[in-house]
Write a protein that holds these residues in place. Structure first.
Motif, short mmCIF file in Angstrom:
data_model
loop_
_atom_site.label_atom_id
_atom_site.label_comp_id
_atom_site.label_asym_id
_atom_site.label_seq_id
_atom_site.Cartn_x
_atom_site.Cartn_y
_atom_site.Cartn_z
N TYR A 123 -42.41 -50.16 -40.17
CA TYR A 123 -41.36 -50.85 -39.36
C TYR A 123 -41.62 -52.11 -38.63
CZ TYR A 123 -37.18 -50.55 -36.48
OH TYR A 123 -35.91 -50.42 -35.96
N GLY A 124 -42.75 -51.86 -37.93
CA GLY A 124 -43.23 -52.91 -36.98
C GLY A 124 -42.99 -52.68 -35.69
N ARG A 182 -40.48 -55.38 -34.21
CA ARG A 182 -38.89 -54.87 -34.51
C ARG A 182 -38.46 -53.65 -33.63
NH1 ARG A 182 -37.13 -52.73 -40.45
NH2 ARG A 182 -35.16 -52.49 -40.01
N TYR A 183 -39.32 -52.66 -33.24
CA TYR A 183 -39.22 -51.46 -32.51
C TYR A 183 -38.75 -52.04 -31.20
CZ TYR A 183 -40.01 -47.30 -29.68
OH TYR A 183 -39.73 -46.23 -29.15
N GLY A 185 -38.07 -55.21 -30.20
CA GLY A 185 -36.99 -56.17 -30.18
C GLY A 185 -35.60 -55.62 -30.56
N GLU A 186 -35.52 -54.95 -31.61
CA GLU A 186 -34.20 -54.58 -32.36
C GLU A 186 -34.08 -53.00 -31.89
OE1 GLU A 186 -34.00 -55.04 -36.58
OE2 GLU A 186 -35.01 -56.78 -36.47
N ALA A 237 -43.30 -61.92 -31.46
CA ALA A 237 -43.22 -61.15 -32.50
C ALA A 237 -44.72 -60.89 -33.32
CB ALA A 237 -42.18 -61.68 -33.57
N ASP A 260 -47.02 -57.34 -33.73
CA ASP A 260 -47.43 -56.88 -35.04
C ASP A 260 -48.76 -56.85 -35.49
OD1 ASP A 260 -44.71 -56.04 -35.54
OD2 ASP A 260 -43.94 -58.01 -36.65
#
Length: 175
Positions: A63-64, A67-68, A70-71, A81, A85
């Protein structure tokens, strides 16, 4: 010791990401709510347990982590980012909602190290008016409250009716 990080008191929502140099099994709610955890982070009191999240980054490789943050969580990670990661091992996320008012500075010591602080954007989207047919028109208005003059008039009317009946009863009895 890491560089101390001031805790903003502006009321915004922030998260501090810390690396933890130890096994994830050592992190639990008993540790998080202990004075030794607060001391290791340079806090006066332990944070609320629901405001601390921890996990091994290997579990979210697909998933990253960026991303967890931010999104999924809504934090503004800016240009971090790739750096987020690239992290490995165990991370601890400390949310500002669980900090006490007297905590003004975060100064983590080993086995914790500060990776960064991320905030939620303050910009709110503008409110867009509703243009549908059902949104047009007015709601039915209720009756206005009775004024003092109207209430006085109603009381006077009741008293006059009572007096008229009383006089009519005496005339009938006397007659």
């Amino acid at each position: 010791m890491n560089q101390p990080e001031d805790i903003p008191n502006g009321g915004g929502r922030y998260v501090w990401v810390l690396s933890y140099n130890g096994p994830v099994e050592d992190l639990n709610t008993d540790l998080i709510s202990s004075a030794s955890f607060a001391e290791a982070l340079g806090l006066w009191t332990p944070p609320a347990t629901e405001a601390v999240e921890w996990f091994d980054l290997a579990a979210m490789k697909d998933y990253g982590f960026a991303r967890y943050l931010g999104e999924a969580s809504g934090f503004d990670i800016g240009e971090d980012a790739a750096r987020l990661d690239a992290l490995t091992g165990v991370v601890v996320m400390l949310y500002s909602t669980g900090l006490k008012d007297k905590d003004t500075r975060l100064s983590p010591e080993p086995p914790f190290a500060l990776i960064g602080r991320y905030g939620m954007p303050i910009d709110l989207p503008p409110v867009v008016g509703i243009e549908t047919e059902s949104a047009k028109g007015q709601l039915a208005q209720g009756k206005p409250p009775k004024s003092a003059a109207r209430i006085s008039g109603m009381v006077a009317t009741v008293v006059l009716i009572f007096l008229a009946l009383f006089v009519a009863a005496f005339v009938w009895i006397g007659g």
